[in-house]
Design a protein around this motif. Structure first.
Motif, PDB file in Angstrom:
ATOM      1  N   SER A   1       0.740  -1.333  -0.119  1.00 45.86           N
ATOM      2  CA  SER A   1      -0.099   0.224  -0.154  1.00 45.86           C
ATOM      3  C   SER A   1       0.904   1.346  -0.099  1.00 45.86           C
ATOM      4  N   PHE A   2       0.466   2.285  -0.618  1.00 43.63           N
ATOM      5  CA  PHE A   2       1.171   3.659  -0.765  1.00 43.63           C
ATOM      6  C   PHE A   2       0.117   4.651  -0.410  1.00 43.63           C
ATOM      7  N   ARG A   3       0.488   5.675   0.273  1.00 45.34           N
ATOM      8  CA  ARG A   3       0.057   6.814   0.590  1.00 45.34           C
ATOM      9  C   ARG A   3       0.143   7.884  -0.417  1.00 45.34           C
ATOM     10  N   GLY A   4      -0.792   8.981  -0.652  1.00 45.48           N
ATOM     11  CA  GLY A   4      -0.610   9.865  -1.566  1.00 45.48           C
ATOM     12  C   GLY A   4       0.466  11.100  -0.788  1.00 45.48           C
ATOM     13  N   SER A   5       0.505  12.488  -1.351  1.00 47.87           N
ATOM     14  CA  SER A   5       1.251  13.261  -0.758  1.00 47.87           C
ATOM     15  C   SER A   5       0.787  13.572   0.657  1.00 47.87           C
ATOM     16  N   ASP A   6       1.643  14.146   1.438  1.00 54.64           N
ATOM     17  CA  ASP A   6       1.470  14.682   2.915  1.00 54.64           C
ATOM     18  C   ASP A   6       0.482  15.794   3.084  1.00 54.64           C
ATOM     19  N   ASN A   7       0.682  16.374   1.947  1.00 51.57           N
ATOM     20  CA  ASN A   7      -0.335  17.650   1.721  1.00 51.57           C
ATOM     21  C   ASN A   7      -0.884  17.666   0.466  1.00 51.57           C
ATOM     22  N   ILE A   8      -1.908  16.872   0.449  1.00 52.26           N
ATOM     23  CA  ILE A   8      -2.758  16.838  -0.890  1.00 52.26           C
ATOM     24  C   ILE A   8      -3.028  17.995  -1.642  1.00 52.26           C
ATOM     25  N   ARG A   9      -3.648  18.990  -0.993  1.00 54.99           N
ATOM     26  CA  ARG A   9      -4.176  20.109  -1.571  1.00 54.99           C
ATOM     27  C   ARG A   9      -2.841  20.948  -2.486  1.00 54.99           C
ATOM     28  N   ASN A  10      -1.674  21.099  -1.785  1.00 53.22           N
ATOM     29  CA  ASN A  10      -0.598  21.704  -2.110  1.00 53.22           C
ATOM     30  C   ASN A  10      -0.045  20.754  -3.634  1.00 53.22           C
ATOM     31  N   TRP A  11      -0.242  19.478  -3.434  1.00 55.54           N
ATOM     32  CA  TRP A  11       0.303  18.658  -4.423  1.00 55.54           C
ATOM     33  C   TRP A  11      -0.552  18.803  -5.704  1.00 55.54           C
ATOM     34  N   ILE A  12      -1.859  19.070  -5.355  1.00 55.50           N
ATOM     35  CA  ILE A  12      -2.773  19.039  -6.575  1.00 55.50           C
ATOM     36  C   ILE A  12      -2.337  20.414  -7.272  1.00 55.50           C
ATOM     37  N   ASP A  13      -2.094  21.439  -6.401  1.00 52.25           N
ATOM     38  CA  ASP A  13      -1.953  22.668  -7.058  1.00 52.25           C
ATOM     39  C   ASP A  13      -0.622  22.875  -7.720  1.00 52.25           C
ATOM     40  N   ASN A  14       0.290  21.870  -7.319  1.00 52.95           N
ATOM     41  CA  ASN A  14       1.598  22.147  -8.022  1.00 52.95           C
ATOM     42  C   ASN A  14       1.988  20.967  -8.833  1.00 52.95           C
ATOM     43  N   ILE A  15       1.189  20.072  -9.289  1.00 45.58           N
ATOM     44  CA  ILE A  15       1.510  19.110  -9.954  1.00 45.58           C
ATOM     45  C   ILE A  15       2.075  19.508 -11.335  1.00 45.58           C
ATOM     46  N   ASP A  16       2.973  18.916 -11.708  1.00 43.35           N
ATOM     47  CA  ASP A  16       3.587  19.229 -13.074  1.00 43.35           C
ATOM     48  C   ASP A  16       2.996  18.306 -14.206  1.00 43.35           C
ATOM     49  N   ILE A  17       2.139  18.931 -15.012  1.00 49.14           N
ATOM     50  CA  ILE A  17       1.229  18.112 -16.038  1.00 49.14           C
ATOM     51  C   ILE A  17       2.065  17.970 -17.258  1.00 49.14           C
ATOM     52  N   THR A  18       3.124  18.278 -17.860  1.00 48.29           N
ATOM     53  CA  THR A  18       3.727  18.233 -18.745  1.00 48.29           C
ATOM     54  C   THR A  18       5.140  16.993 -19.030  1.00 48.29           C
ATOM     55  N   LYS A  19       5.868  16.925 -17.736  1.00 44.68           N
ATOM     56  CA  LYS A  19       6.999  16.340 -17.690  1.00 44.68           C
ATOM     57  C   LYS A  19       6.799  14.818 -17.841  1.00 44.68           C
ATOM     58  N   THR A  20       7.318  14.217 -18.767  1.00 48.80           N
ATOM     59  CA  THR A  20       7.417  12.738 -18.622  1.00 48.80           C
ATOM     60  C   THR A  20       8.888  12.097 -19.008  1.00 48.80           C
ATOM     61  N   ASP A  21       8.916  10.600 -18.689  1.00 46.74           N
ATOM     62  CA  ASP A  21       9.999  10.197 -18.472  1.00 46.74           C
ATOM     63  C   ASP A  21       9.593   8.729 -19.708  1.00 46.74           C
ATOM     64  N   ALA A  22      10.843   8.157 -20.374  1.00 46.92           N
ATOM     65  CA  ALA A  22      10.698   6.955 -21.184  1.00 46.92           C
ATOM     66  C   ALA A  22      10.517   5.865 -20.104  1.00 46.92           C
ATOM     67  N   TYR A  23       9.683   5.054 -20.367  1.00 48.85           N
ATOM     68  CA  TYR A  23       9.560   3.775 -19.598  1.00 48.85           C
ATOM     69  C   TYR A  23      10.170   2.714 -19.999  1.00 48.85           C
ATOM     70  N   PRO A  24      11.023   2.066 -19.480  1.00 51.37           N
ATOM     71  CA  PRO A  24      11.943   1.150 -20.454  1.00 51.37           C
ATOM     72  C   PRO A  24      11.395  -0.298 -20.660  1.00 51.37           C
ATOM     73  N   LYS A  25      10.243  -0.538 -20.323  1.00 47.26           N
ATOM     74  CA  LYS A  25       9.765  -1.913 -20.209  1.00 47.26           C
ATOM     75  C   LYS A  25       9.051  -2.137 -21.637  1.00 47.26           C
ATOM     76  N   CYS A  26       8.658  -0.964 -22.173  1.00 48.02           N
ATOM     77  CA  CYS A  26       7.906  -1.066 -23.479  1.00 48.02           C
ATOM     78  C   CYS A  26       8.394  -0.072 -24.375  1.00 48.02           C
ATOM     79  N   ASP A  27       8.324  -0.307 -25.556  1.00 52.79           N
ATOM     80  CA  ASP A  27       8.600   0.615 -26.787  1.00 52.79           C
ATOM     81  C   ASP A  27       7.441   1.890 -26.793  1.00 52.79           C
ATOM     82  N   GLY A  28       7.792   2.973 -26.661  1.00 54.10           N
ATOM     83  CA  GLY A  28       6.971   4.116 -27.071  1.00 54.10           C
ATOM     84  C   GLY A  28       6.259   4.388 -25.753  1.00 54.10           C
ATOM     85  N   CYS A  29       6.562   3.871 -24.672  1.00 56.03           N
ATOM     86  CA  CYS A  29       5.671   4.075 -23.271  1.00 56.03           C
ATOM     87  C   CYS A  29       6.386   5.350 -22.594  1.00 56.03           C
TER      88      CYS A  29
END
Length: 281
Positions: free
Chosen positions: A91-119
């Motif tokens: 089990s994993f928790r969310g941010s310890d300050n959920i409202r701030n996390w929502i306000d500051n979430i970066d909606i653009t940055k992504t990383d290549a995921y190594p387990k599948c092509d194009g992911c």
């Protein structure tokens, strides 16, 4: 799509005690979803309380559960442990300050995921998972080696839901995984984790996966589809009063479920799941 009344949900809850394992039908079980919502909520408690399994959400989940490892790193926290029948829960928790996390979430940055092509996956979610990955994988390996018949369940809320999805792919919910028997993935208020290729890759797994959403919860709309993100299936969308739900289609982006409410979203709905006030230990 399937819509159930609150009376039928109540009947199912009464008839299932500690329902870790599926009945084999692959059907959505509200009582099982409630169980793992409590486990997700327990991850918000202090590390000490989780270690001793001494918190209200802990007792609500399963008073006999035994935590074997609390993991943390990079602001992420979670735990691994075993139920009395030896099934393993991560089990994993969310941010310890959920409202701030929502306000500051970066909606653009992504990383290549190594387990599948194009992911590609969200940079912040991937970083959060990598901060605890080694500890989680080692502990699951240790527990499963001690009892090879144990099923594994992965759960989380908010940021923890995104990490749960990445954890499930790593452990066994994909064609390029470590091969552990993932019996179920239950997430609550999960943001979009990666692109369409990642969503398709995730769904190559054989695990039962339920992505529970609550009415106008803002987080399932983040990051937006317009930035190339796509949800995994299968969504289960609850009404505002949480008394009824719809099992959505397998696309991950069913336009008749939460996706239709993009124009009017709510942080408050993100903090209420399965009748539980989330992050209040």
């Amino acid at each position: 799509m399937l819509v159930l009344s609150s009376s039928l949900i109540s009947l199912l809850v009464l008839n299932e005690a500690k329902p870790y394992r599926s009945d084999g039908s692959g059907s959505y079980s509200p009582s099982r979803a409630l169980l793992f919502a409590h486990f997700s909520n327990a991850a918000y408690c202090s590390a000490a309380n989780i270690s001793y399994w001494d918190c209200a959400p802990c007792r609500a989940a399963d008073k006999d559960f035994v935590v074997s490892k609390v993991v943390s790193g990079g602001g992420m926290q979670g735990f691994v442990g075993q139920a009395p029948g030896n099934d393993i829960v991560v089990s994993f928790r969310g941010s310890d300050n959920i409202r701030n996390w929502i306000d500051n979430i970066d909606i653009t940055k992504t990383d290549a995921y190594p387990k599948c092509d194009g992911c590609r996956v969200h940079t912040g979610f991937y970083k959060a998972w990598n901060s605890v990955k080694d500890d989680v994988v080692k502990e699951v390996q240790r527990l499963h080696e001690a009892n090879s018949s144990a099923n594994i369940f992965v759960t989380g809320h908010s940021l923890g839901a995104a990490v749960a999805a990445l954890c499930a792919v790593e452990l066994g919910a994909s064609s390029q995984s470590l091969g552990f028997p993932i019996a179920g993935v239950y997430t609550y208020g999960e943001p979009r984790v990666g692109n369409d290729q990642f969503a398709k890759f995730y769904m190559t797994g054989t695990q039962v996966s339920w992505r529970v959403t609550h009415w106008r919860d803002i987080v399932p709309h983040l990051p937006p589809e317009a930035f190339g993100f796509h949800h995994t299936a299968t969504e289960v969308w609850y009404t505002e009063d949480q008394k009824n739900y719809t099992v959505c289609d397998g696309s991950g982006e069913d336009p008749t479920c939460a996706d239709q409410l993009f124009e009017a979203v709510s942080i408050d709905d993100h903090l209420q799941y399965m009748g539980i006030a989330i992050a209040e230990c």
